[in-house]
Scaffold this active site. Structure first.
Site, PDB file in Angstrom:
ATOM      1  N   CYS A  56       1.201  -8.523  -4.905  1.00 14.68           N
ATOM      2  CA  CYS A  56       1.227  -9.901  -4.409  1.00 14.68           C
ATOM      3  C   CYS A  56       0.149 -10.786  -5.040  1.00 14.68           C
ATOM      4  CB  CYS A  56       1.120  -9.901  -2.885  1.00 14.68           C
ATOM      5  SG  CYS A  56       2.459  -8.976  -2.114  1.00 14.68           S
ATOM      6  N   HIS A  67      -4.738 -16.101   1.248  1.00 19.35           N
ATOM      7  CA  HIS A  67      -3.618 -15.178   1.085  1.00 19.35           C
ATOM      8  C   HIS A  67      -2.886 -15.024   2.418  1.00 19.35           C
ATOM      9  CE1 HIS A  67      -1.243 -11.977  -0.603  1.00 19.35           C
ATOM     10  NE2 HIS A  67      -1.604 -11.155   0.360  1.00 19.35           N
ATOM     11  N   GLU A  71      -9.645 -10.888   5.113  1.00 23.27           N
ATOM     12  CA  GLU A  71      -9.850 -12.057   4.255  1.00 23.27           C
ATOM     13  C   GLU A  71     -10.851 -13.025   4.869  1.00 23.27           C
ATOM     14  OE1 GLU A  71      -7.450 -15.483   1.709  1.00 23.27           O
ATOM     15  OE2 GLU A  71      -6.358 -14.279   3.185  1.00 23.27           O
ATOM     16  N   LYS A  76       1.690 -19.732   3.730  1.00 24.59           N
ATOM     17  CA  LYS A  76       2.747 -18.748   3.969  1.00 24.59           C
ATOM     18  C   LYS A  76       3.342 -18.893   5.370  1.00 24.59           C
ATOM     19  CE  LYS A  76       1.157 -15.114   0.800  1.00 24.59           C
ATOM     20  NZ  LYS A  76      -0.114 -15.705   0.324  1.00 24.59           N
ATOM     21  N   HIS A  79       6.208 -15.167   2.571  1.00 27.06           N
ATOM     22  CA  HIS A  79       5.440 -14.513   1.511  1.00 27.06           C
ATOM     23  C   HIS A  79       6.341 -14.264   0.309  1.00 27.06           C
ATOM     24  CE1 HIS A  79       2.675 -12.235  -0.650  1.00 27.06           C
ATOM     25  NE2 HIS A  79       2.446 -11.216   0.161  1.00 27.06           N
ATOM     26  N   PHE A 100      -0.863  -4.903  -2.735  1.00 30.26           N
ATOM     27  CA  PHE A 100      -0.884  -3.457  -2.541  1.00 30.26           C
ATOM     28  C   PHE A 100      -1.556  -2.801  -3.739  1.00 30.26           C
ATOM     29  CE2 PHE A 100       3.017  -2.722   0.465  1.00 30.26           C
ATOM     30  CZ  PHE A 100       2.372  -3.440   1.458  1.00 30.26           C
TER      31      PHE A 100
END
Length: 413
Positions: free
Chosen positions: A163, A303, A314, A334, A339, A400
């Site tokens: 991502c 994010h 985060e 998002k 996403h 990931f």
């Protein structure tokens, strides 16, 4: 090092099929989430996503051409066409040996892969595969197709960092121009993951929201009731070029990219470090490269996917870099787009470019009951967009494998 400016943008998103419509929806807090129409979700835990609306690729691409490409490549071509028009580019007048393409996708043609395997399993075991199967599937094909369409013979490759993918592409493009290895690069990312294998796979890892009774409010970053991300699809395209090249061709300059930082959590296969170690290091690296202080940042597009651990780590990383900072605007777009996986960084960079241009911070929607530890630490831009002079905007993306990528956009002057 060369200065690198942004001269064109193109967007294809669940809340707008071009930049104008995307920004209008973003600034007005419109959710793109709705029940999935692509396949029967009766047996799936998650039955909704952020699909493109009122969209037919054949309105943009000839049928004979479209059949050769997976949706993720079609999305890329459509977003790039808008960015090229936006940047007023006539490639015939430019040195195309010095113009490259760096494009990203986290999954590539996963829809094509699923479709072809299904067809094989249905058959008698004879391997009858579409001759376009492999070129439709491979992740680097979008960058190749873009270069073929416009005759661009410069640096050309794909990035994959889950991502964080299209932010990684943006940083690579920024660096190649700074190093004088290219005059212009078409960059960005695209993703077409709304299919059975993607939704089923993310459901198995418990990453997706299952708030099926209220899809439009399911993505709720920072909220204590968040239960996972909402999948999205689409593309974002950005034209980068050296300042000298842009001035020479009289290009419209939208903003400037001044810093990029990449790092790794080195912690877990899918989970983020509790203290956001990679995010912390990436943000510091971007600030150092931009030669600015944390206090110079006006807006952070986080994010923030609406996962329990991801959002908290985060915010912890941001606090480590910026300290508690109630005047720092943060938002999670998002909550509206869903996403977009490998395309997220490009689309969110465009949100930052527009924020810098319009002096408006887009909101975080759906979030009302904020994690107690961060309720008053930052301005999370809850509910509605906020006017603010935005000279510097930061965009965070994480993936990931622990990949992190952070970019910094500056108002052009």
């Amino acid at each position: 090092m060369k200065r690198v400016v942004i001269t064109g943008i193109g967007a294809l998103t669940p809340i707008g099929n071009n930049v104008k419509d995307f920004w209008h929806s973003l600034a007005n807090g419109v959710s793109g989430a709705a029940p999935i129409t692509r396949f029967d979700t009766a047996k799936f835990k998650t039955k909704f996503a952020c699909e493109l609306k009122n969209f037919n690729p054949l309105d943009h691409i000839e049928k004979s051409e479209a059949r050769r490409y997976d949706l993720f490549t079609q999305y890329a071509l459509i977003a790039v066409a808008e960015a090229v028009k936006n940047a007023a580019i006539n490639f015939e007048t430019l040195n195309r040996n010095r113009i490259g393409v760096i494009w990203g996708s986290g999954n590539g043609g996963i829809g094509t892969f699923e479709e072809q395997v299904k067809e094989y399993v249905k058959g008698d075991g004879t391997p009858r595969f579409n001759p376009f199967f492999i070129p439709k599937m491979i992740v680097d094909i979008a960058s190749g197709v873009i270069s073929i369409k416009y005759g661009l013979r410069g640096v050309n490759f794909a990035t994959v960092s889950a991502c964080a993918t299209s932010n990684t592409a943006l940083i690579d493009a920024f660096n190649y121009i700074r190093w004088n290895k290219a005059d212009m690069i078409v960059t960005g990312g695209s993703e077409a993951p709304i299919n059975e294998s993607s939704v089923g796979g993310f459901n198995s890892s418990k990453a997706l929201s299952t708030r099926n009774d209220s899809p439009a409010t399911a993505s709720r970053p920072f909220d204590v009731t968040r239960d996972g991300f909402v999948m999205g699809e689409g593309a974002g395209a950005i034209i980068l070029e050296s300042y000298e090249h842009a001035i020479k061709r009289n290009a419209p300059i939208l903003a400037e990219i001044v810093g990029g930082g990449m790092a790794a959590d080195a912690y877990h296969l899918t989970g983020t470090h509790p203290d956001g170690e990679g995010a912390y290091l990436g943000m510091l690296a971007a600030l150092e490269e931009a030669e600015i202080n944390p206090s110079d940042i006006d807006y952070i597009n986080t994010h923030a996917t609406s996962t329990l651990l991801g959002d908290s780590s985060e915010l912890r990383a941001i606090e480590r870099v910026f300290g508690p900072h109630p005047n720092l605007n943060i938002s999670a777009t998002k909550s509206m787009t869903g996403h977009l996986l490998g395309a997220a960084g490009a689309v969110e960079a465009i949100a930052c470019i527009m924020a810098v241009q319009q002096n408006i911070v887009p909101p975080t929607i759906n979030s009302t009951d904020i994690d107690p530890g961060y309720k008053d630490a930052f301005n999370l831009t809850l509910g509605k967009a906020q006017p603010r002079t935005v000279n510097f905007a930061m965009s965070n993306t994480f993936g990931f494998g622990g990949h992190t990528a952070t970019t910094i956009i500056r108002k052009f002057a």
